[in-house]
Write a protein that holds these residues in place. Sequence first.
Motif, short mmCIF file in Angstrom:
data_model
loop_
_atom_site.label_atom_id
_atom_site.label_comp_id
_atom_site.label_asym_id
_atom_site.label_seq_id
_atom_site.Cartn_x
_atom_site.Cartn_y
_atom_site.Cartn_z
N GLY A 73 -0.88 -6.04 -6.15
CA GLY A 73 0.56 -5.81 -6.00
C GLY A 73 1.22 -7.04 -5.45
N LEU A 74 2.52 -7.12 -5.70
CA LEU A 74 3.27 -8.30 -5.24
C LEU A 74 4.74 -7.91 -5.17
CD1 LEU A 74 2.63 -11.41 -4.83
CD2 LEU A 74 3.50 -11.73 -7.14
N LEU A 75 5.40 -8.33 -4.10
CA LEU A 75 6.86 -8.19 -4.08
C LEU A 75 7.44 -9.38 -4.82
CD1 LEU A 75 7.49 -6.96 -0.42
CD2 LEU A 75 7.32 -5.59 -2.52
N VAL A 76 8.38 -9.10 -5.71
CA VAL A 76 8.97 -10.15 -6.55
C VAL A 76 10.49 -10.05 -6.46
CG1 VAL A 76 7.01 -10.35 -8.14
CG2 VAL A 76 8.74 -8.62 -8.58
N SER A 77 11.17 -10.87 -7.26
CA SER A 77 12.64 -10.90 -7.12
C SER A 77 13.30 -9.63 -7.65
CB SER A 77 13.19 -12.12 -7.87
OG SER A 77 12.78 -12.07 -9.22
N GLY A 78 12.70 -8.99 -8.65
CA GLY A 78 13.32 -7.81 -9.23
C GLY A 78 12.52 -7.31 -10.42
N GLY A 79 13.15 -6.39 -11.17
CA GLY A 79 12.46 -5.76 -12.29
C GLY A 79 12.10 -6.75 -13.40
N SER A 80 12.95 -7.75 -13.60
CA SER A 80 12.67 -8.71 -14.67
C SER A 80 11.39 -9.48 -14.36
CB SER A 80 13.83 -9.70 -14.82
OG SER A 80 15.03 -9.00 -15.05
N MET A 81 11.27 -9.94 -13.12
CA MET A 81 10.08 -10.70 -12.76
C MET A 81 8.85 -9.79 -12.73
SD MET A 81 8.78 -13.55 -12.44
CE MET A 81 10.16 -14.66 -12.49
N ALA A 82 9.03 -8.53 -12.35
CA ALA A 82 7.90 -7.58 -12.38
C ALA A 82 7.38 -7.46 -13.81
CB ALA A 82 8.34 -6.22 -11.84
N THR A 83 8.30 -7.46 -14.77
CA THR A 83 7.90 -7.35 -16.18
C THR A 83 7.17 -8.62 -16.63
OG1 THR A 83 9.85 -5.99 -16.53
CG2 THR A 83 8.77 -6.80 -18.50
N VAL A 84 7.69 -9.76 -16.23
CA VAL A 84 7.02 -11.02 -16.58
C VAL A 84 5.59 -11.03 -16.03
CG1 VAL A 84 7.00 -13.52 -16.16
CG2 VAL A 84 9.13 -12.39 -16.77
N VAL A 85 5.44 -10.64 -14.77
CA VAL A 85 4.11 -10.69 -14.16
C VAL A 85 3.18 -9.67 -14.84
CG1 VAL A 85 2.81 -10.27 -12.02
CG2 VAL A 85 4.93 -11.59 -11.95
N GLY A 86 3.66 -8.45 -15.04
CA GLY A 86 2.82 -7.42 -15.68
C GLY A 86 2.38 -7.87 -17.07
N LEU A 87 3.31 -8.40 -17.85
CA LEU A 87 2.97 -8.81 -19.22
C LEU A 87 2.14 -10.10 -19.23
CD1 LEU A 87 6.02 -7.87 -21.49
CD2 LEU A 87 4.13 -6.48 -20.66
N ALA A 88 2.29 -10.92 -18.21
CA ALA A 88 1.45 -12.12 -18.13
C ALA A 88 -0.01 -11.71 -17.92
CB ALA A 88 1.91 -13.04 -16.99
N ASN B 47 0.83 -1.21 0.00
CA ASN B 47 0.00 0.00 0.00
C ASN B 47 0.86 1.25 0.00
OD1 ASN B 47 -2.39 -1.36 -0.15
ND2 ASN B 47 -2.81 -1.30 2.05
N TRP B 48 1.98 1.21 0.74
CA TRP B 48 2.88 2.37 0.74
C TRP B 48 3.46 2.59 -0.66
CZ3 TRP B 48 6.24 0.99 5.68
CH2 TRP B 48 5.45 1.17 6.82
N LEU B 49 3.85 1.48 -1.31
CA LEU B 49 4.44 1.63 -2.65
C LEU B 49 3.40 2.15 -3.64
CD1 LEU B 49 6.75 -1.54 -2.80
CD2 LEU B 49 7.41 0.82 -2.32
N LYS B 50 2.15 1.70 -3.48
CA LYS B 50 1.08 2.23 -4.35
C LYS B 50 0.96 3.73 -4.14
CE LYS B 50 -1.52 -2.06 -3.98
NZ LYS B 50 -2.62 -2.71 -3.23
N GLU B 51 1.01 4.13 -2.89
CA GLU B 51 0.88 5.57 -2.59
C GLU B 51 2.05 6.35 -3.22
OE1 GLU B 51 -0.04 6.17 1.56
OE2 GLU B 51 0.50 8.29 1.41
N ILE B 52 3.25 5.82 -3.08
CA ILE B 52 4.42 6.48 -3.66
C ILE B 52 4.27 6.63 -5.17
CG2 ILE B 52 6.89 6.12 -4.18
CD1 ILE B 52 7.20 4.96 -1.35
N MET B 53 3.70 5.61 -5.81
CA MET B 53 3.61 5.61 -7.27
C MET B 53 2.30 6.19 -7.79
SD MET B 53 6.58 4.66 -7.79
CE MET B 53 6.41 5.06 -9.51
N GLY B 54 1.41 6.63 -6.89
CA GLY B 54 0.15 7.23 -7.33
C GLY B 54 -0.84 6.20 -7.83
N PHE B 55 -0.69 4.94 -7.41
CA PHE B 55 -1.63 3.89 -7.82
C PHE B 55 -2.77 3.79 -6.80
CE2 PHE B 55 -0.71 0.48 -11.06
CZ PHE B 55 0.04 1.31 -11.88
N PRO B 56 -3.99 3.45 -7.27
CA PRO B 56 -5.09 3.30 -6.31
C PRO B 56 -4.83 2.15 -5.33
CG PRO B 56 -5.83 2.88 -8.59
CD PRO B 56 -4.37 3.19 -8.66
#
Length: 474
Positions: free
Chosen positions: A140-155, A126-135
């Motif tokens: 949201g999910l904590l993942v290993s890094g940017g690469s996995m964030a991209t995999v999840v977003g694109l999935a 929730n804090w990270l959503k607030e920082i990024m201006g997301f509702p």
Amino acid sequence: MNNTLEMTPEAFRQLGYQAVDMIADALGRWQQRREPARRPVPQEIRELLHHQPLPRHGRSPEALLSFVAENIFPYSLGHNNPRFFAWVNSPAAPISVLGELLAAGMNASAAGGDQASTYLEHAVLNWLKEIMGFPLESGGLLVSGGSMATVVGLAVMRYVKSDGQVREQGMHQSPPVVYTSTEGHSCVQKAVELLGIGHRFLRKIPADGNFRMDLAALKLQIDRDRAAGLVPACVVGSAGTVNTGAIDPLDEIADLCAQEGMWFHVDGAFGGVARLAPQAADHFLGIERADSLGIDPHKWMYIPIECGCVLVRDQQAMQDTFSLVPEYLRDDRQLPWFAEFGPQQTRAFRALKLWLAIGQIGLEGYRDLIERDIELARLLQKKVREDPDFELVSTSPLSVTCFLYAPAGADNLERLNQGLLEVVQEEGTVYLTHTRLNGRFVLRANIVNFRTEEADLDVLLDRLRQAGERCQKL
Ligand SMILES: Cc1ncc(COP(=O)(O)O)c(C=O)c1O
């Protein structure tokens, strides 16, 4: 013979003190600049580490920790050092290092369920959503890094664009076409390949003179693909490219995606949280409109590796993309679990180290640190610009400086700079790397480091100059 992994509390305490001493001593050396930014691993230690017979019997924990102190701990890439300027790697906040230890001590599997890690991860997300201006209601999910964030977003994108068919049918429809810029990170191509879309359906749109995605070229390519009967589905914008720190025109891309009915993913692994810095904030306009967004707390939030985060505006779509709860895990009092929002079942308790760092300095502390890194980068650019021996090649709203050692009369700058970079990297007082911009070899210095000070910038330029002078004499 040692045939138990059990340890008495007192033995653990004593060993733990040794391990903490190892880190605390190193902290002093980094802060006082008493060790090189990077120590290449000596050949004999490479051999020692690489070619070890499988131990038939155990050794004492004391002997093992001594081995670590002597042969392993000193030889990292150097991210914790104030004179480390390479890639996008930050020092680890000491409090978060303790968080990593405590999370391992709890041995929490953050898959979900009624345990403290569940509630803490929700809080931190929730804090990270607030920082990024997301509702707050986004997924949201904590993942290993940017690469996995991209995999999840694109999935999630692939699931939504297949009208929910892809889980059953696989990629039976015409693959969704994905667009990023030529400066987009390689993790985008990896994700496209991994998700079975195939990089034949990834378009790398040219960048403009400031290394940002060229919007006109993007529109043209989308029109062409539609005319060819393909399905333009997703634009991946960069909020901080790894090469120069350029930020794509996010608001305009968001407009275009809305017009075209396309998914908008933002790769904010490097720069996303720099939205907090007043000097950079304007460039991030539109990031809050993304359908999915990756950020990397293990980069510019100074969290020990690994810690990435993916946010997805439509929480239900995120859950529908991944949720699969076998009977042995079913507990309707506790659903949904984090494991329903991504590919992992058993997950590390990453939230603790992040919660500790955010707790220690708060939002305003982060704003100050990121602002300071950007100011230092501007200072480096000023020094480079004013020094006749150097040429400034690129700047950006973030903290990357691309430049060359280019004293009057020097010919073959590429060979000279390649040579001096090797010398500097081998010597290790400072550490930086290179990249290519429009085919041109350049030195690249990035500052995401709360330990770096102005004097370190002077050392950086001095070392480069000295190495350059040596190379010119060869
Ligand atoms: C812009 C950008 N995107 C994605 C990544 C990949 O992130 P990670 O290495 O955390 O998987 C990086 C890593 O440097 C990056 O700079």
